[in-house]
Design a protein around this motif. Structure first.
Motif, PDB file in Angstrom:
ATOM      1  N   THR A 295       0.830  -1.211   0.000  1.00 27.76           N
ATOM      2  CA  THR A 295       0.000   0.000   0.000  1.00 27.76           C
ATOM      3  C   THR A 295       0.860   1.255   0.000  1.00 27.76           C
ATOM      4  O   THR A 295       0.562   2.234  -0.699  1.00 27.76           O
ATOM      5  CB  THR A 295      -0.939   0.001   1.220  1.00 27.76           C
ATOM      6  N   ALA A 296       1.939   1.227   0.768  1.00 25.53           N
ATOM      7  CA  ALA A 296       2.849   2.375   0.808  1.00 25.53           C
ATOM      8  C   ALA A 296       3.496   2.603  -0.557  1.00 25.53           C
ATOM      9  O   ALA A 296       3.598   3.741  -1.038  1.00 25.53           O
ATOM     10  CB  ALA A 296       3.915   2.152   1.879  1.00 25.53           C
ATOM     11  N   LEU A 297       3.925   1.526  -1.194  1.00 25.00           N
ATOM     12  CA  LEU A 297       4.549   1.657  -2.519  1.00 25.00           C
ATOM     13  C   LEU A 297       3.546   2.174  -3.546  1.00 25.00           C
ATOM     14  O   LEU A 297       3.882   3.007  -4.391  1.00 25.00           O
ATOM     15  CB  LEU A 297       5.100   0.300  -2.964  1.00 25.00           C
ATOM     16  N   ALA A 298       2.307   1.692  -3.472  1.00 24.44           N
ATOM     17  CA  ALA A 298       1.289   2.157  -4.409  1.00 24.44           C
ATOM     18  C   ALA A 298       0.972   3.631  -4.195  1.00 24.44           C
ATOM     19  O   ALA A 298       0.693   4.367  -5.152  1.00 24.44           O
ATOM     20  CB  ALA A 298       0.025   1.318  -4.258  1.00 24.44           C
ATOM     21  N   LEU A 299       1.021   4.077  -2.948  1.00 23.39           N
ATOM     22  CA  LEU A 299       0.785   5.491  -2.658  1.00 23.39           C
ATOM     23  C   LEU A 299       1.881   6.358  -3.277  1.00 23.39           C
ATOM     24  O   LEU A 299       1.604   7.395  -3.902  1.00 23.39           O
ATOM     25  CB  LEU A 299       0.731   5.710  -1.150  1.00 23.39           C
ATOM     26  N   VAL A 300       3.117   5.923  -3.128  1.00 24.45           N
ATOM     27  CA  VAL A 300       4.238   6.675  -3.723  1.00 24.45           C
ATOM     28  C   VAL A 300       4.135   6.652  -5.241  1.00 24.45           C
ATOM     29  O   VAL A 300       4.371   7.672  -5.915  1.00 24.45           O
ATOM     30  CB  VAL A 300       5.587   6.082  -3.248  1.00 24.45           C
ATOM     31  N   LEU A 301       3.779   5.493  -5.804  1.00 24.70           N
ATOM     32  CA  LEU A 301       3.602   5.390  -7.252  1.00 24.70           C
ATOM     33  C   LEU A 301       2.529   6.365  -7.737  1.00 24.70           C
ATOM     34  O   LEU A 301       2.708   7.047  -8.750  1.00 24.70           O
ATOM     35  CB  LEU A 301       3.215   3.956  -7.623  1.00 24.70           C
ATOM     36  N   THR A 302       1.437   6.437  -7.017  1.00 29.36           N
ATOM     37  CA  THR A 302       0.342   7.338  -7.399  1.00 29.36           C
ATOM     38  C   THR A 302       0.800   8.794  -7.363  1.00 29.36           C
ATOM     39  O   THR A 302       0.458   9.593  -8.248  1.00 29.36           O
ATOM     40  CB  THR A 302      -0.859   7.137  -6.458  1.00 29.36           C
ATOM     41  N   GLU A 312       8.915   8.384 -16.637  1.00 30.77           N
ATOM     42  CA  GLU A 312       8.977   6.920 -16.611  1.00 30.77           C
ATOM     43  C   GLU A 312      10.073   6.402 -15.687  1.00 30.77           C
ATOM     44  O   GLU A 312      10.012   5.254 -15.225  1.00 30.77           O
ATOM     45  CB  GLU A 312       9.200   6.369 -18.016  1.00 30.77           C
ATOM     46  N   TRP A 313      11.074   7.223 -15.384  1.00 30.00           N
ATOM     47  CA  TRP A 313      12.190   6.773 -14.551  1.00 30.00           C
ATOM     48  C   TRP A 313      11.811   6.647 -13.086  1.00 30.00           C
ATOM     49  O   TRP A 313      12.552   6.054 -12.293  1.00 30.00           O
ATOM     50  CB  TRP A 313      13.394   7.711 -14.726  1.00 30.00           C
ATOM     51  N   THR A 314      10.694   7.213 -12.699  1.00 27.43           N
ATOM     52  CA  THR A 314      10.165   6.958 -11.355  1.00 27.43           C
ATOM     53  C   THR A 314       8.984   5.988 -11.412  1.00 27.43           C
ATOM     54  O   THR A 314       8.845   5.111 -10.562  1.00 27.43           O
ATOM     55  CB  THR A 314       9.710   8.271 -10.678  1.00 27.43           C
ATOM     56  N   VAL A 315       8.128   6.131 -12.438  1.00 25.04           N
ATOM     57  CA  VAL A 315       6.924   5.301 -12.515  1.00 25.04           C
ATOM     58  C   VAL A 315       7.263   3.828 -12.717  1.00 25.04           C
ATOM     59  O   VAL A 315       6.750   2.953 -12.003  1.00 25.04           O
ATOM     60  CB  VAL A 315       5.989   5.792 -13.638  1.00 25.04           C
ATOM     61  N   LEU A 316       8.108   3.505 -13.673  1.00 19.31           N
ATOM     62  CA  LEU A 316       8.380   2.099 -13.983  1.00 19.31           C
ATOM     63  C   LEU A 316       9.096   1.363 -12.842  1.00 19.31           C
ATOM     64  O   LEU A 316       8.722   0.225 -12.520  1.00 19.31           O
ATOM     65  CB  LEU A 316       9.167   1.980 -15.291  1.00 19.31           C
ATOM     66  N   ARG A 376      -1.576   7.823 -14.712  1.00 16.89           N
ATOM     67  CA  ARG A 376      -2.423   8.144 -13.561  1.00 16.89           C
ATOM     68  C   ARG A 376      -3.516   7.095 -13.310  1.00 16.89           C
ATOM     69  O   ARG A 376      -3.679   6.652 -12.168  1.00 16.89           O
ATOM     70  CB  ARG A 376      -3.061   9.527 -13.751  1.00 16.89           C
ATOM     71  N   PRO A 377      -4.307   6.701 -14.322  1.00 10.98           N
ATOM     72  CA  PRO A 377      -5.366   5.716 -14.044  1.00 10.98           C
ATOM     73  C   PRO A 377      -4.829   4.385 -13.522  1.00 10.98           C
ATOM     74  O   PRO A 377      -5.421   3.780 -12.621  1.00 10.98           O
ATOM     75  CB  PRO A 377      -6.043   5.553 -15.410  1.00 10.98           C
ATOM     76  N   VAL A 378      -3.721   3.928 -14.088  1.00 14.64           N
ATOM     77  CA  VAL A 378      -3.133   2.662 -13.646  1.00 14.64           C
ATOM     78  C   VAL A 378      -2.764   2.747 -12.175  1.00 14.64           C
ATOM     79  O   VAL A 378      -3.096   1.867 -11.364  1.00 14.64           O
ATOM     80  CB  VAL A 378      -1.892   2.313 -14.489  1.00 14.64           C
ATOM     81  N   ALA A 379      -2.064   3.806 -11.811  1.00 11.23           N
ATOM     82  CA  ALA A 379      -1.618   3.969 -10.426  1.00 11.23           C
ATOM     83  C   ALA A 379      -2.795   4.115  -9.476  1.00 11.23           C
ATOM     84  O   ALA A 379      -2.808   3.522  -8.388  1.00 11.23           O
ATOM     85  CB  ALA A 379      -0.702   5.192 -10.322  1.00 11.23           C
ATOM     86  N   ALA A 380      -3.808   4.877  -9.883  1.00 14.07           N
ATOM     87  CA  ALA A 380      -4.961   5.104  -9.009  1.00 14.07           C
ATOM     88  C   ALA A 380      -5.735   3.812  -8.759  1.00 14.07           C
ATOM     89  O   ALA A 380      -6.133   3.525  -7.621  1.00 14.07           O
ATOM     90  CB  ALA A 380      -5.876   6.161  -9.627  1.00 14.07           C
TER      91      ALA A 380
END
Length: 405
Positions: A295-302, A312-316, A376-380
């Motif tokens: 959950t923490a990683l997904a929050l940072v990804l979002t 992409e260097w942070t998202v991927l 954005r939609p993927v991360a959300a």
């Protein structure tokens, strides 16, 4: 203070693990092998991209529905017969896909292909619970993830090679050969494992009644929701990754295959870390901590997906880390669910698998509906799924310790 799992786990039955892992590989093989063939399928069958995309959605639907049939059947009739029936259906449907004259036939054949292929996964999980206790089940499921996880690494490469040499129809022909090979392996190498107690329980109740009774069990509901939403993260990634990597970030199909394979390796690696952690911790202890981390990683990804910082260097890389936690959670949610009522292992496996594919299809649809050309939609969607999964784990699945007197 943690409660250690048994210090000396039993020797790993590698032959059985390899067979059961292969049975769970029907879905990733059938999904990942033909992804790079989408444009060619559309051209050959005079179908638009959205119609070709539906062949993936119909497969998900078939996987979700079919598991509710094979699970109770495996409790009532035994483990071997439903697998063999499913393999026959899968093989015939794969050949039909290869010969499809139009997109409508391909859509129908993909649905039937999934109805057959799901037998392997749902019954394989029941076989594991037949033979192992809660902790050992989690370990064996992690090993099966290692075998199954090779499919997303190898299947896109193999599918791309077959497509380049012989075209997309040959890809489905290879799927048929895979089904035939696994069917022979089951016929010659899998012993019946269903207990007489399970058989008697299945004969004494209607399958619908069994599902109703299971859904009243709070812990099973928790594991089921957690597993389904955790699986939805993976399905969301699978359905959106081609557009994200090749569309949004403009990379070639070769780079996409490398990224796809790298994320599969991350999941495999995490599943083996899980197997090692289970030597010291109980499955529920690993599950709760992995849930918090995911959950923490997904929050940072979002955050990075919505702000665009680093692109992409942070998202991927964050996507890689968030997906890897699937390997820490999937085996433990399944093992926890199967431990709730081992006499109904087939029905529980069906509920877990069907819920995962059903929720995954909804999550993938939501990500597609929100598609705006950004991550954005993927991360959300991933973040929402992992928050829901965590709530199910902590509020329903994991038993609370009694308060001190």
């Amino acid at each position: 203070m943690t409660s250690a799992a048994p210090a000396s786990p039993a020797a790993t039955p590698w032959r059985l693990v390899l067979l059961l892992g292969a049975l769970t590989a029907f879905a990733p093989m059938s999904i990942d092998m033909y992804l790079s063939s989408f444009p060619a399928i559309g051209q050959t069958l005079n179908a638009g991209p959205e119609q070709v995309q539906l062949t993936l959605a119909t497969f998900f639907a078939g996987m979700a529905i079919g598991q509710f049939l094979y699970g109770p059947a495996s409790d009532r009739l035994g483990r071997r017969a439903p697998i063999l029936l499913g393999v026959v259906i899968y093989t015939i449907a794969s050949l039909t896909c290869a010969l499809a004259p139009n997109i409508e036939v391909l859509l129908g054949a993909r649905f039937v292909q999934a109805l057959g292929g799901c037998a392997g996964a749902v019954v394989a999980r029941a076989v594991v619970r037949d033979r192992f206790d809660h902790a050992e089940t989690a370990r064996v499921l992690s090993l099966m993830t290692l075998i199954m996880g090779l499919a997303p690494v190898l299947a896109p490469q193999l599918g791309g090679l077959i497509f380049a040499v012989a075209g997309w129809r040959a890809v489905f022909g290879v799927m048929a050969l895979f089904g035939l090979a696994i069917g022979l392996w089951v016929l010659l190498g899998l012993r019946e494992s269903r207990s007489e107690e399970t058989a008697a329980q299945a004969r004494a109740e209607n399958p619908l009644r069994a599902f109703g009774l299971l859904l009243r069990k709070k812990r099973l509901l928790g594991y089921g929701i957690a597993g389904a939403l955790n699986g939805s993260v993976l399905f969301t990634y699978i359905s959106t990754s081609p557009d994200l990597v090749m569309g949004t970030y403009g990379h070639s199909p070769l780079v996409f295959n490398i990224v796809f394979a790298a994320n599969a390796v991350g999941i495999i690696g995490a599943s083996q870390v899980n197997r090692l952690l289970l030597r010291r911790f109980k499955p529920d202890e690993v599950l709760t901590r992995a849930s918090l981390a995911s959950t923490a990683l997904a929050l940072v990804l979002t955050f990075f997906a919505w702000t665009g910082v680093g692109g992409e260097w942070t998202v991927l890389p964050l996507l890689f880390l968030a997906l890897s936690t699937y390997g820490l959670m999937s085996g433990n949610t399944m093992a926890g669910a199967l431990s709730v009522d081992p006499r109904r292992a087939g029905s529980i496996s069906a509920l877990m698998g069907g819920a995962s594919f059903g929720a995954g299809a909804v999550a993938a649809w939501a990500a597609g509906l929100l598609h705006d050309g950004t991550p954005r939609p993927v991360a959300a969607v991933m973040f929402a799924c992992l928050v829901g999964s965590g709530l199910a784990i902590f509020l329903l699945a994991v038993p609370r310790k009694p308060a001190a007197a």
